[in-house]
Motif scaffolding. Structure first.
Motif: not given
Lengths: 444, 82
Positions: B25-52
């Motif tokens: 909602p800030c205008g940027d993008l939540f992001q998660i890489t394939k490597e992170e997904l491979k490690l079981g990460e389920e949080i995609a973060r926005c580089p511009s703000c505190s939201l995920y």
């Protein structure tokens, strides 16, 4: 009243008056150039803008603010865009990462544009002849051209060639089009339909790249439409609101347009998780406000507290609301609930829960004349020309000089020397940013 | 507190960012890489703000490279310059 002026001096006078009569401010998220400040940074306080390319194009009639770009329409039918352009949403014929200053959309120069809309990463334009144009990200079919391609110049939507388009509304990944001729199908949707935002009688279609007729308005004349996030809304000539798409708060998605019982409305605007509604007597209501403006407060981000203890569970019957006493029959039991009159006016029920249409607090005795909604913030103008904002503030989008969230509308100062007399104010919200326009009233 | 729960199929692959993305909602993008997904990460973060956001996906789909071809985005952005 006609005054003869020779052409060259007339132009000079108009140019001069326009410069004096219209001022723009912006604040909030700015790292894509969407603030028009010529800087790629957030601003926590309103910034008075110097935009020669915009002021020379004439006074602004509509400022459509999207995910991170702005589409300005002048009263003379000209379109200028700036901000993020990496999906082609600026319409200048090339992908540009950021455009710091307003630039005229040359390919629309031969048309008189009457309405514009800015979505997350696409844009829509309507001409006086009733043609619709779209550009930007087409990955979900939201441009309506029968494919999933993106376009960096506005392209006429051929589906509407023999129809008269009146309005277009662009959401995150979908678009709505309202036709002028209301005999028969008047409303169409295209793009992502996963949350029901197209209102087509199919269950959660993922995406559709050609316009589809939106059902549910056979006997209703629609006068305006709106889209943001995965929400869609329409306002009828009778001042009634219809909403479809993603649910608000605890409600499930509305797969077909849902009538929201309400007082007579003059305007409704959508965020990503809330709707703001202006009644014709100047009161503001909010739907889904439990999410809104409390993003940094985990305690308040749980589903609406108003729902705790809801005895109704799955509710599919209409609630009766008489003199602020709500009653409903579930099986053989009649439940009644006395509503605090000052706070809640209305309830609406989805399939699996209730959403509360709540009067926005802190506005008692004030008549509101304009409303706007960003993804997670809101802005209004009172009849005295005061701008108030509330909601999520992390990027300074509230314009209060901080990054704090606000649950109650707060007054935005445009500067000490700004006279509120003899001027009218307008406010517009993009996802994480806000614009205000001050226009001097024409002399009596 | 997660801003939203988003299914991986609703995220868009960005060649530029080499990540799956979803609008913030800030205008940027939540992001998660394939490597992170491979490690079981389920949080995609926005580089511009505190939201995920919480990404909903089937861990097996990202467990090894065998299934990589299934995960390549179906809709590669085509661009027309008019």
């Amino acid at each position: 009243m006609a005054v003869e002026v020779n052409q060259s001096s007339k132009e000079t006078i108009i140019e001069q008056r326009e410069k004096e009569e219209e001022q723009l401010w912006s604040w909030g998220a700015g790292t894509d150039g969407q603030l028009g400040t010529a800087r790629l940074q957030d601003e926590h306080l309103p910034q008075l803008l110097n935009l020669p390319s915009l002021s020379s194009a004439g006074p602004v009639s509509i400022l459509a603010c999207g995910g991170a770009h702005v589409v300005a329409l002048t009263y003379g039918g000209k379109v200028l865009t700036w901000g993020r352009g990496n999906s082609g949403q600026l319409g200048h014929g090339e992908m540009v990462n950021t455009l710091l200053a307003p630039k005229p959309v040359m390919s629309l120069e031969s048309y008189f544009i009457t309405q514009v809309s800015a979505g997350w990463s696409h844009s829509g334009f309507v001409s006086d002849e009733g043609c619709a144009f779209t550009c930007g990200d087409g990955s979900f079919g939201q441009l309506g051209h029968g494919d999933y391609r993106s376009h960096c110049s506005p392209v006429k939507v051929s589906f509407f060639v023999n129809k008269h388009v009146e309005q277009i509304a662009c959401g995150m990944r979908h678009s709505l089009v309202l036709l002028k001729d209301n005999s028969g199908n008047q409303l169409y949707g295209f793009g992502s339909g996963k949350r029901g935002q197209l209102g087509v009688p199919m269950d959660r279609i993922k995406s559709i790249n050609t316009p589809q007729f939106t059902c549910g308005f056979d006997d209703v004349k629609i006068i305006s439409i709106g889209a943001n996030g995965d929400h869609s809304a329409a306002l009828s000539a009778e001042g009634q609101l219809y909403i479809w798409g993603r649910g608000f708060g605890a409600t499930s998605d509305f797969l077909i347009p849902q009538h929201i019982p309400s007082p007579l409305l003059s305007k409704a605007v959508l965020g990503w998780n809330h709707a703001l509604i202006l009644s014709d007597d100047g009161e503001v209501y909010m739907l889904g406000g439990s999410h809104h403006g409390v993003l940094s407060n985990p305690e308040k981000m749980n589903p609406s507290k108003h729902l705790s203890g809801n005895p109704f569970g799955k509710l599919k019957t209409r609630i009766n609301l008489i003199n602020y006493i709500a009653s409903i029959r579930v099986d053989d039991h009649v439940y009644t609930l006395k509503l605090p009159q000052h706070k809640y006016n209305l309830f609406c029920f989805g399939e699996t829960g209730a959403a509360v249409l709540e009067r926005v607090p802190g506005l008692d005795g004030m008549k509101v004349v304009q409303i706007a909604a960003g993804a997670e913030h809101s802005a209004i103008i009172t009849e005295d020309g005061v701008i108030k904002t509330w909601g999520w503030g992390e990027h300074g989008q509230l314009g209060l000089g901080s990054t704090c969230d606000q649950n109650i509308p707060q007054t935005v100062s445009l500067g000490h020397d700004i006279e509120h007399n003899d001027a009218t104010f307008r406010v517009y919200c993009g996802s994480g940013f806000t614009y205000a326009i001050r226009t001097l009233c024409p002399p009596p | 507190m997660s801003y939203d729960d988003v299914e991986i199929e609703d995220m868009q692959w960005s060649d530029e960012l080499q990540a799956y993305t979803y609008p913030c909602p800030c205008g940027d993008l939540f992001q998660i890489t394939k490597e992170e997904l491979k490690l079981g990460e389920e949080i995609a973060r926005c580089p511009s703000c505190s939201l995920y956001i919480t990404v909903i996906y089937n861990a097996e789909d990202f467990a090894d490279d065998k299934s990589k071809s299934n995960l390549e985005p179906e809709k590669r952005q085509a661009v027309a310059v008019a």
